[in-house]
Design a protein around this motif. Structure first.
Motif, short mmCIF file in Angstrom:
data_model
loop_
_atom_site.label_atom_id
_atom_site.label_comp_id
_atom_site.label_asym_id
_atom_site.label_seq_id
_atom_site.Cartn_x
_atom_site.Cartn_y
_atom_site.Cartn_z
N ASN A 198 35.15 5.37 19.20
CA ASN A 198 36.59 5.34 19.45
C ASN A 198 37.36 6.00 18.31
O ASN A 198 38.37 6.66 18.55
N ARG A 199 36.87 5.87 17.11
CA ARG A 199 37.56 6.43 15.95
C ARG A 199 37.31 7.94 15.79
O ARG A 199 38.21 8.67 15.38
N TYR A 200 36.08 8.41 16.12
CA TYR A 200 35.70 9.76 15.74
C TYR A 200 35.32 10.71 16.88
O TYR A 200 34.98 11.85 16.61
N HIS A 201 35.39 10.31 18.15
CA HIS A 201 34.91 11.18 19.21
C HIS A 201 35.65 12.52 19.27
O HIS A 201 35.10 13.52 19.71
N ARG A 202 36.84 12.57 18.78
CA ARG A 202 37.58 13.85 18.78
C ARG A 202 36.93 14.88 17.85
O ARG A 202 37.19 16.07 17.96
N LEU A 203 36.07 14.44 16.95
CA LEU A 203 35.35 15.36 16.07
C LEU A 203 34.23 16.11 16.80
O LEU A 203 33.58 16.97 16.20
N LEU A 204 34.00 15.81 18.07
CA LEU A 204 32.92 16.48 18.79
C LEU A 204 33.18 17.96 19.01
O LEU A 204 32.29 18.68 19.46
N THR A 205 34.35 18.45 18.66
CA THR A 205 34.55 19.90 18.65
C THR A 205 33.68 20.52 17.56
O THR A 205 33.41 21.70 17.58
N ASP A 206 33.22 19.69 16.60
CA ASP A 206 32.26 20.06 15.56
C ASP A 206 31.11 19.05 15.62
O ASP A 206 31.13 18.04 14.91
N HIS A 248 18.50 -4.67 30.01
CA HIS A 248 17.24 -5.40 29.86
C HIS A 248 17.50 -6.90 29.78
O HIS A 248 16.74 -7.70 30.29
N GLY A 249 18.58 -7.26 29.13
CA GLY A 249 18.94 -8.67 28.96
C GLY A 249 20.45 -8.82 28.98
O GLY A 249 21.18 -7.90 29.34
N ILE A 250 20.93 -9.98 28.57
CA ILE A 250 22.37 -10.24 28.58
C ILE A 250 23.09 -9.37 27.55
O ILE A 250 24.16 -8.86 27.80
N VAL A 251 22.49 -9.22 26.36
CA VAL A 251 23.05 -8.34 25.34
C VAL A 251 21.97 -7.38 24.87
O VAL A 251 20.78 -7.67 24.97
N GLY A 252 22.40 -6.24 24.37
CA GLY A 252 21.41 -5.26 23.91
C GLY A 252 22.06 -4.11 23.19
O GLY A 252 23.22 -4.16 22.81
N GLY A 253 21.29 -3.03 23.05
CA GLY A 253 21.72 -1.92 22.23
C GLY A 253 21.97 -0.62 22.94
O GLY A 253 21.94 0.43 22.31
N ASP A 254 22.20 -0.64 24.25
CA ASP A 254 22.48 0.59 24.99
C ASP A 254 23.97 0.85 25.02
O ASP A 254 24.78 -0.07 25.13
N TYR A 255 24.34 2.14 24.96
CA TYR A 255 25.76 2.50 24.92
C TYR A 255 25.97 3.87 25.54
O TYR A 255 25.17 4.78 25.33
N TYR A 256 27.05 4.00 26.31
CA TYR A 256 27.47 5.31 26.78
C TYR A 256 28.99 5.38 26.72
O TYR A 256 29.67 4.36 26.78
N ALA A 257 29.49 6.61 26.59
CA ALA A 257 30.94 6.80 26.58
C ALA A 257 31.25 8.23 27.03
O ALA A 257 30.49 9.15 26.74
N VAL A 258 32.36 8.37 27.71
CA VAL A 258 32.90 9.67 28.11
C VAL A 258 34.38 9.64 27.78
O VAL A 258 35.07 8.69 28.14
N ALA A 259 34.86 10.65 27.10
CA ALA A 259 36.28 10.69 26.73
C ALA A 259 36.84 12.09 26.97
O ALA A 259 36.17 13.09 26.74
N LYS A 260 38.07 12.12 27.41
CA LYS A 260 38.78 13.38 27.58
C LYS A 260 39.37 13.79 26.24
O LYS A 260 40.11 13.03 25.62
N LEU A 261 39.02 14.99 25.78
CA LEU A 261 39.54 15.48 24.50
C LEU A 261 40.87 16.20 24.68
O LEU A 261 41.78 16.06 23.87
#
Length: 104
Positions: free
Chosen positions: A64-72, A20-33
Motif C-alpha cells: 500500500n505504501r510503495y506500489h507506485r514505485l513499480l514504474t521502477d 490452506h488454513g484460516i490464516v497464512g502467508g499468501d498475498y495478491y494485489a492489483v492497483a491502478k497506477l
C-alpha cells in the motif's frame, strides 16, 4: 488479502484463492497506477499460521505504501526487501513474490 480489484471497462481482473488454513502467508494485489498502467503482485511468505500471516500483513502494508514505485521494478523490490528485513529478523523466514506493472 486485497479484494478491491480495480474497475476498468478495457480489462477485467479475476481472482480465485483457496487458503490452506484460516490464516497464512499468501498475498495478491492489483492497483491502478494511472489511466493506462496497473501494478500487480503475487506473494507467498514462507510457512503457515500466525507468523506467516503477520509477515503477510506487513507485506500488505508495504504494498500500500510503495506500489507506485513499480514504474521502477528494481527500486520497488529493493525498497520492499529493505523494509522487510527490518521486521523479519531470522534466516528462517522469507517471501517469494512476482510483481510488475503493465500498460493497456
Amino acid at each position: 488479502m486485497q479484494h478491491d480489484l480495480p474497475g476498468d471497462a478495457r480489462l477485467r481482473f479475476t481472482t480465485h484463492y483457496v487458503p490452506h488454513g484460516i490464516v497464512g502467508g499468501d498475498y495478491y494485489a492489483v492497483a491502478k497506477l494511472d489511466e493506462t498502467e496497473y501494478a500487480v503482485m503475487l506473494a507467498d511468505v514462507m510457512g503457515h499460521g500466525v507468523a506467516a500471516a503477520l509477515y503477510t500483513m506487513h507485506l500488505s502494508s508495504l504494498w500500500n505504501r510503495y506500489h507506485r514505485l513499480l514504474t521502477d521494478p528494481a527500486g520497488f523490490t529493493a525498497k520492499l526487501n529493505n523494509e522487510l528485513v527490518k521486521v523479519v529478523k531470522t534466516d528462517e523466514s522469507f517471501a517469494t513474490a512476482v510483481c510488475g506493472g503493465s500498460s493497456i
